[in-house]
Design an enzyme around this catalytic site. Structure first.
Site, short mmCIF file in Angstrom:
data_model
loop_
_atom_site.label_atom_id
_atom_site.label_comp_id
_atom_site.label_asym_id
_atom_site.label_seq_id
_atom_site.Cartn_x
_atom_site.Cartn_y
_atom_site.Cartn_z
N SER A 13 18.71 -34.53 50.05
CA SER A 13 20.04 -34.24 50.60
C SER A 13 20.80 -35.53 50.85
O SER A 13 20.31 -36.42 51.53
CB SER A 13 19.91 -33.46 51.90
OG SER A 13 21.17 -33.34 52.52
N SER A 26 23.17 -35.87 52.75
CA SER A 26 23.63 -35.91 54.14
C SER A 26 22.49 -35.97 55.13
O SER A 26 22.67 -35.70 56.30
CB SER A 26 24.49 -34.66 54.42
OG SER A 26 23.72 -33.48 54.23
N CYS A 27 21.28 -36.34 54.66
CA CYS A 27 20.12 -36.26 55.55
C CYS A 27 20.04 -37.44 56.51
O CYS A 27 19.24 -37.43 57.42
CB CYS A 27 18.83 -36.18 54.74
SG CYS A 27 18.45 -37.68 53.82
N GLY A 28 20.83 -38.48 56.28
CA GLY A 28 20.85 -39.58 57.22
C GLY A 28 19.82 -40.64 56.97
O GLY A 28 19.71 -41.60 57.73
#
Length: 282
Positions: free
Chosen positions: A112, A114-116
């Protein structure tokens, strides 16, 4: 299930004239992927090819690598309170020899964007889980002319896009430019997972003689999926991200962006391109 499109009423305004008419839209619904009965992930997708999508996702996650790793994929009945089957939940069953990741709410799904996770952590995750080194022997040698022809071949085969204008596409081509498979979805990553999942089910991994072509940009996530499937070349009609270029260079993948007409940018792996002359430093 083939619910790829839906009809909706719209108000159309053209040159000041107003009319009401039906319009065809790309369908988007959630798909819950379960692994051996446990909830793993949810993705928003265009219905269709759900089993390959789930299988391809698990290839990208490093769970599956061969068709023998997969026992079954089924739609789950009783996914709603009234017990009906929505065809939006699938359960993937793996062979007893497959190592299943610890499934918790805190698991790191590095696919992902957007998982950071920081770049270093993401690169390390791919390095330690990739099953197929990108060792295309003998090495692929692709001409710029062959690559330049791929976007039009991809576009010509996008059946649902022609009806909706709202889908991404991903395609596999042979080293001679022949279309091997093409999938469409509202998400680029889903389209790629559908391709990879079909290849897994057919026992074709690694795809060491294939070129992956995508209709949009080349993100880290798409480079990672190509690496996990053993695909040596990824081409995109738009730009790559910096982390996508870093991963491609580290893993030995050829990454081509802005592939439009006879023009393209080669961001990594230029040794696979048959060029008439070496590149000059600008």
């Amino acid at each position: 299930m083939g619910r790829a499109t839906e009809r909706r009423r719209i108000v159309r305004i053209r040159d000041g004239k107003v009319s009401a008419r039906p319009d065809t839209l790309a369908a988007e619904e959630p798909l819950e992927i379960r692994l051996n009965g446990k909830r793993l992930a949810v993705t928003m997708r265009t219905p269709g090819d759900d089993f390959p999508l789930a299988a391809g996702f698990l290839v990208s996650e490093g769970v599956l690598a061969h068709s023998s790793d997969l026992t079954s994929i089924v739609y789950c009945a009783g996914a709603t309170e009234d017990g009906s089957n929505t065809y939006n939940v699938v359960d993937v069953r793996t062979a007893p020899t497959v190592t299943v990741p610890d499934i918790t709410l805190e698991r790191n799904v590095y696919t992902s964007s957007s998982c950071g996770l920081c770049g270093k952590a993401s690169l390390e995750a791919v390095r330690t889980t990739a099953r197929f080194p990108l060792a295309d022997e003998p090495a692929l040698r692709l001409t710029p002319e062959l690559l330049a022809a791929l976007p039009e071949r991809l576009r010509a085969s996008q059946r649902v896009f022609d009806r909706t204008g709202g889908l991404h596409a991903a395609a596999l081509f042979s080293e001679r430019g022949e279309l091997l498979d093409l999938r469409e979805d509202v998400g680029r990553h889903n389209a790629v997972d559908k391709l990879i999942g079909r290849a897994l089910q057919q026992g074709l991994l690694p795809l060491s003689r294939a070129v992956l072509m995508v209709s949009g940009r080349a993100s880290f996530e798409l480079v990672q999926k190509a690496v996990m499937a053993g695909i040596p070349v990824l081409a995109a009609v738009s730009a790559p991200s910096s982390l996508a270029v870093d991963l491609a260079a580290e893993q030995g993948l050829t990454l081509v962006g802005f592939l439009r007409g006879s023009s393209m940018n080669v961001y990594a792996g230029e040794e696979r391109l048959a060029l008439d002359a070496p590149a000059h430093q600008a």
